[in-house]
Design an enzyme around this catalytic site. Structure first.
Site, PDB file in Angstrom:
ATOM      1  N   LYS A  45      59.138  61.376  22.751  1.00 48.40           N
ATOM      2  CA  LYS A  45      58.760  60.719  24.002  1.00 48.40           C
ATOM      3  C   LYS A  45      59.936  59.886  24.494  1.00 48.40           C
ATOM      4  CE  LYS A  45      55.101  57.855  26.009  1.00 48.40           C
ATOM      5  NZ  LYS A  45      53.940  56.972  25.706  1.00 48.40           N
ATOM      6  N   HIS A  79      59.904  57.801  27.345  1.00 49.44           N
ATOM      7  CA  HIS A  79      59.554  56.694  28.215  1.00 49.44           C
ATOM      8  C   HIS A  79      58.448  55.877  27.553  1.00 49.44           C
ATOM      9  CE1 HIS A  79      56.669  59.885  29.149  1.00 49.44           C
ATOM     10  NE2 HIS A  79      55.831  58.928  29.483  1.00 49.44           N
TER      11      HIS A  79
END
Length: 224
Positions: free
Chosen positions: A104, A106
């Site tokens: 991921k 963000h």
């Protein structure tokens, strides 16, 4: 056999997780039994499952570890349920951690969910069942990349007691390749011992015919 092991075998049957009949596995093997941990779906089932895992982990590894790592995806609820149960049963605060399938980039970034793994942490890996060791092959480098981490061992729910990639069982191959211990809440031998010609809830789950099919399966795929 310990009482919790007997209860766990019956719990797998009650939860429709352990089935008997004719099944084709991902490996192509024709098996007279099949286990699907994805059938644990209710709060009470996950609560009990966590307790069985916690008891087996405590029996095998004690409580001298810091993090319970559950590989994505099935390992995520297993690690959460078991950390809760471990605290309730033994008063030890264990952190849970899992990996994402994709990094991921963000918000809560990175490859890990739950607690970070830090230098000096002792980690126990938790899985449903291991037949080839592929998930360990994927997650071992992720854990090792977090720092100077010691992997104490692996705990699965059922040891199928059959050949992995070679002549040894998948769990034995993992021990040999990675150098840490492996354990299971129960083995298939214990399942047969407990259910063979013994009525449970008014039904015989492993009769002479099924026992013969299991024996034949292990003549081909079993390990010594």
């Amino acid at each position: 056999m310990e009482q919790y092991k007997q209860e766990f075998i019956e719990f797998m049957v009650d939860s429709n997780v352990l089935k008997f009949g004719e099944f084709t596995l991902k490996s192509g093997r024709k098996s007279p039994f099949f286990m699907n941990a994805g059938s644990y779906v209710t709060g009470s089932q996950l609560c009990r499952l966590g307790e069985y895992y916690a008891k087996a982990i405590h029996d095998c590894y004690g409580d001298d570890f810091d993090v319970l790592f559950g590989p994505a995806y099935k390992g995520i609820p297993l690690s959460v349920a078991t950390t809760i149960a471990f605290h309730n049963l033994y008063g030890k605060e264990i952190r849970y951690c899992s990996n994402r399938k994709e990094v991921k980039d963000h918000g809560d970034t990175g490859i890990l969910l739950g607690s970070p793994i830090q230098d000096g942490d002792r980690v126990v890996i938790i899985e449903d069942v291991t037949t080839s060791g592929k998930s360990i092959e994927e997650t071992f480098p992720i854990i090792q990349a977090q720092g100077k981490v010691e992997i104490v061992g692996l705990m699965v729910s059922l040891n199928r007691m059959e050949k992995g990639k070679g002549a040894k069982s998948a769990l034995a191959e993992i021990e040999e390749l990675y150098g840490f211990k492996t354990g299971a809440i129960v083995t298939m031998q214990e399942v047969v011992e407990h259910l063979y010609n013994r009525p449970y809830q008014g039904k015989i789950y492993i009769d002479d015919t099924l026992k013969a099919a299991i024996d034949e399966y292990y003549q081909i795929y079993g390990t010594k």
